[in-house]
Design a protein around this motif. Structure first.
Motif, PDB file in Angstrom:
ATOM      1  N   ASN A  42       9.473   4.356  -8.312  1.00 56.61           N
ATOM      2  CA  ASN A  42      10.650   5.084  -7.857  1.00 56.61           C
ATOM      3  C   ASN A  42      11.761   4.946  -8.901  1.00 56.61           C
ATOM      4  O   ASN A  42      12.285   3.859  -9.122  1.00 56.61           O
ATOM      5  CB  ASN A  42      11.117   4.515  -6.507  1.00 56.61           C
ATOM      6  CG  ASN A  42      12.206   5.350  -5.874  1.00 56.61           C
ATOM      7  OD1 ASN A  42      12.957   6.028  -6.569  1.00 56.61           O
ATOM      8  ND2 ASN A  42      12.298   5.296  -4.557  1.00 56.61           N
ATOM      9  N   GLU A  43      12.111   6.060  -9.568  1.00 55.66           N
ATOM     10  CA  GLU A  43      13.082   6.028 -10.658  1.00 55.66           C
ATOM     11  C   GLU A  43      14.477   5.621 -10.197  1.00 55.66           C
ATOM     12  O   GLU A  43      15.329   5.282 -11.010  1.00 55.66           O
ATOM     13  CB  GLU A  43      13.139   7.407 -11.333  1.00 55.66           C
ATOM     14  CG  GLU A  43      11.898   7.766 -12.123  1.00 55.66           C
ATOM     15  CD  GLU A  43      11.653   6.799 -13.279  1.00 55.66           C
ATOM     16  OE1 GLU A  43      12.629   6.264 -13.837  1.00 55.66           O
ATOM     17  OE2 GLU A  43      10.476   6.572 -13.617  1.00 55.66           O
ATOM     18  N   SER A  51      -2.285   2.985   4.529  1.00 56.87           N
ATOM     19  CA  SER A  51      -2.215   4.448   4.503  1.00 56.87           C
ATOM     20  C   SER A  51      -1.690   5.021   3.199  1.00 56.87           C
ATOM     21  O   SER A  51      -1.990   6.160   2.858  1.00 56.87           O
ATOM     22  CB  SER A  51      -1.328   4.941   5.651  1.00 56.87           C
ATOM     23  OG  SER A  51      -0.046   4.331   5.562  1.00 56.87           O
ATOM     24  N   LYS A  52      -0.889   4.265   2.426  1.00 55.63           N
ATOM     25  CA  LYS A  52      -0.226   4.842   1.262  1.00 55.63           C
ATOM     26  C   LYS A  52      -1.188   5.012   0.095  1.00 55.63           C
ATOM     27  O   LYS A  52      -2.035   4.162  -0.149  1.00 55.63           O
ATOM     28  CB  LYS A  52       0.955   3.964   0.844  1.00 55.63           C
ATOM     29  CG  LYS A  52       2.140   4.065   1.790  1.00 55.63           C
ATOM     30  CD  LYS A  52       3.346   3.374   1.207  1.00 55.63           C
ATOM     31  CE  LYS A  52       4.545   3.486   2.154  1.00 55.63           C
ATOM     32  NZ  LYS A  52       5.731   2.814   1.609  1.00 55.63           N
ATOM     33  N   ILE A  94      13.390  -3.377  -4.082  1.00 54.21           N
ATOM     34  CA  ILE A  94      12.562  -2.867  -5.175  1.00 54.21           C
ATOM     35  C   ILE A  94      11.082  -3.009  -4.813  1.00 54.21           C
ATOM     36  O   ILE A  94      10.280  -2.096  -5.019  1.00 54.21           O
ATOM     37  CB  ILE A  94      12.878  -3.624  -6.484  1.00 54.21           C
ATOM     38  CG1 ILE A  94      14.272  -3.253  -6.976  1.00 54.21           C
ATOM     39  CG2 ILE A  94      11.832  -3.326  -7.564  1.00 54.21           C
ATOM     40  CD1 ILE A  94      14.749  -4.071  -8.165  1.00 54.21           C
ATOM     41  N   LEU A  95      10.707  -4.179  -4.262  1.00 51.23           N
ATOM     42  CA  LEU A  95       9.307  -4.426  -3.911  1.00 51.23           C
ATOM     43  C   LEU A  95       8.816  -3.475  -2.821  1.00 51.23           C
ATOM     44  O   LEU A  95       7.675  -3.002  -2.867  1.00 51.23           O
ATOM     45  CB  LEU A  95       9.137  -5.875  -3.439  1.00 51.23           C
ATOM     46  CG  LEU A  95       9.380  -6.973  -4.473  1.00 51.23           C
ATOM     47  CD1 LEU A  95       9.329  -8.342  -3.819  1.00 51.23           C
ATOM     48  CD2 LEU A  95       8.368  -6.889  -5.611  1.00 51.23           C
ATOM     49  N   THR A  96       9.669  -3.177  -1.857  1.00 49.83           N
ATOM     50  CA  THR A  96       9.239  -2.380  -0.700  1.00 49.83           C
ATOM     51  C   THR A  96       9.504  -0.875  -0.907  1.00 49.83           C
ATOM     52  O   THR A  96       8.586  -0.060  -0.864  1.00 49.83           O
ATOM     53  CB  THR A  96       9.949  -2.866   0.570  1.00 49.83           C
ATOM     54  OG1 THR A  96      11.380  -2.890   0.348  1.00 49.83           O
ATOM     55  CG2 THR A  96       9.482  -4.265   0.938  1.00 49.83           C
ATOM     56  N   LYS A  97      10.761  -0.509  -1.176  1.00 48.18           N
ATOM     57  CA  LYS A  97      11.100   0.912  -1.309  1.00 48.18           C
ATOM     58  C   LYS A  97      10.795   1.461  -2.702  1.00 48.18           C
ATOM     59  O   LYS A  97      10.487   2.642  -2.855  1.00 48.18           O
ATOM     60  CB  LYS A  97      12.580   1.117  -0.978  1.00 48.18           C
ATOM     61  CG  LYS A  97      12.915   0.757   0.465  1.00 48.18           C
ATOM     62  CD  LYS A  97      14.391   0.942   0.748  1.00 48.18           C
ATOM     63  CE  LYS A  97      14.718   0.555   2.182  1.00 48.18           C
ATOM     64  NZ  LYS A  97      16.168   0.662   2.467  1.00 48.18           N
ATOM     65  N   GLY A 145       6.489   0.052  -2.974  1.00 45.36           N
ATOM     66  CA  GLY A 145       5.697   0.463  -1.815  1.00 45.36           C
ATOM     67  C   GLY A 145       5.023  -0.667  -1.066  1.00 45.36           C
ATOM     68  O   GLY A 145       4.306  -0.428  -0.095  1.00 45.36           O
ATOM     69  N   PHE A 146       5.244  -1.931  -1.490  1.00 50.20           N
ATOM     70  CA  PHE A 146       4.639  -3.063  -0.793  1.00 50.20           C
ATOM     71  C   PHE A 146       5.257  -3.261   0.589  1.00 50.20           C
ATOM     72  O   PHE A 146       6.391  -2.849   0.843  1.00 50.20           O
ATOM     73  CB  PHE A 146       4.853  -4.360  -1.591  1.00 50.20           C
ATOM     74  CG  PHE A 146       3.931  -4.536  -2.765  1.00 50.20           C
ATOM     75  CD1 PHE A 146       2.564  -4.709  -2.579  1.00 50.20           C
ATOM     76  CD2 PHE A 146       4.431  -4.547  -4.059  1.00 50.20           C
ATOM     77  CE1 PHE A 146       1.718  -4.885  -3.664  1.00 50.20           C
ATOM     78  CE2 PHE A 146       3.592  -4.724  -5.151  1.00 50.20           C
ATOM     79  CZ  PHE A 146       2.236  -4.891  -4.948  1.00 50.20           C
TER      80      PHE A 146
END
Length: 361
Positions: free
Chosen positions: A341-342, A334-335, A306-309, A312-313
């Motif tokens: 993300n639903e 870069s992001k 959840i934190l990464t995908k 975005g962390f």
């Protein structure tokens, strides 16, 4: 034999009476009691407060869905008392819903309310200081000396510790830090701490040397809480903060995410943490380990997804104590600003069994 029976009766009767007269101790002291000193009692208060506030929010949502008005809900004060005027003009269905809201407000009052919860949290943090962990990590990266103005992102400093002495000579700025849900002033105190340094002068001028006062850490700290207990902590709702033109270098979110009552709001909070950081900024996140190992809907690996995908962390580092899980999260260079993300908004049962009593999702 009769004599032995009489002696047995004499010596055992007081014991039975003592056991019979024993009263169970309350889980938490009433609001008027003295300050918390027991760590066990503090853990009980915080656990029950989280449980009761979650049930209260669910009861309020059900009451709204059932047609109860905001006036009816607001007629129940923090002590669980209902207005007689409103009570006499509501339907039986609405009364059932309002009684449920009153029940959970009463339970919160019984453990001392939010004030007792904040005292318990202060005791818990005095025994393990999150600020000490945060300052330790920032110190290892060299961020306590400020960030170089030559490289605004300065995201790779902690990977170049061998160049720390050279970096100190560059022009530097303060590290902008936001503490969410602050219950003490430890990070504010660290930012305000000063030291006296004797001026470096040539031999002939040593007699006229004067002492210079400088800050120990190059930190610019803003601490907020929904209900502030200290004038230095701003009373603000993190969800209502606008994105700053100067985003933060560091966010501290310690034991807050588990207090947010719904999965949707927790996802939103994590996304806001990401968006409040500059590219290359870091978020220090802590939560109870039970949320990751005893939840029906969560595992450690799924939470990290959840934190990464989902958010975005990048996962910089993690560590555990017997009770807490610690995460150092980095916003990539870069992001862009992240949208939740639903895919991770759906709550599905992962763990089954009596052992998985926690509902963190």
């Amino acid at each position: 034999e009769v004599r032995h029976r009489i002696l047995f009766h004499i010596f055992t009767l007081p014991i039975f009476e003592m056991v019979k007269k024993r009263k169970p101790q309350p889980i938490a002291p009433p609001p008027q009691s003295s300050a918390l000193r027991s760590r066990k009692r503090a853990r009980q208060v915080t656990t029950l407060f989280h449980k009761y506030t979650q049930e209260l929010d669910l009861a309020i949502d059900r009451a709204r869905e059932g047609g109860c008005s905001e006036e009816q809900l607001s007629s129940i004060d923090s002590a669980g008392n209902e207005s007689k005027r409103i009570n006499g003009s509501i339907s039986s269905e609405h009364k059932v819903s309002l009684d449920e809201v009153k029940k959970w407000k009463d339970k919160i009052s019984e453990i001392g309310g939010r004030e007792e919860y904040q005292r318990a949290s202060q005791l818990n943090t005095s025994l393990f200081s999150t600020s000490k962990w945060v300052l330790g990590v920032l110190g290892r990266w060299g961020w306590l000396d400020g960030l170089s103005t030559d490289d605004p992102s300065d995201s790779e400093q902690h990977q170049q510790q061998q160049h720390k002495s050279a970096q100190k000579k560059k022009s530097r700025r303060d590290v902008r830090l936001l503490e969410i849900g602050a219950i003490n002033t430890q990070l504010l105190d660290a930012a305000a701490r000063k030291r006296v340094e004797r001026a470096q002068l040539v031999e002939d001028e040593k007699d006229n040397a004067t002492n210079q006062v400088e800050r120990v850490h190059r930190l610019q700290v803003k601490a907020i809480d929904l209900r502030s207990t200290n004038p230095r902590i701003e009373q603000k709702d993190f969800f209502e903060l606008t994105l700053s033109e100067q985003p933060y270098d560091v966010l501290v979110n310690s034991m807050v995410i588990n207090c947010v009552t719904t999965p949707e709001q927790r996802g939103r909070m994590l996304t806001l943490c990401y968006n409040q950081l500059r590219p290359g900024g870091v978020c220090f996140l802590t939560l109870p380990k039970l949320c990751l190992i005893q939840s029906k809907y969560m595992t450690r690996s799924y939470f990290e997804q959840i934190l990464t995908k989902g958010v975005g962390f990048e996962l910089d580092s993690t560590k555990d104590s017997p009770k807490l899980a610690f995460f150092v999260l980095k916003r990539p260079e870069s992001k862009p600003v992240q949208v939740w993300n639903e895919k991770f908004a759906r709550t599905t049962t992962i763990n089954k069994g009596k052992k998985f009593r926690n509902t963190f999702a």
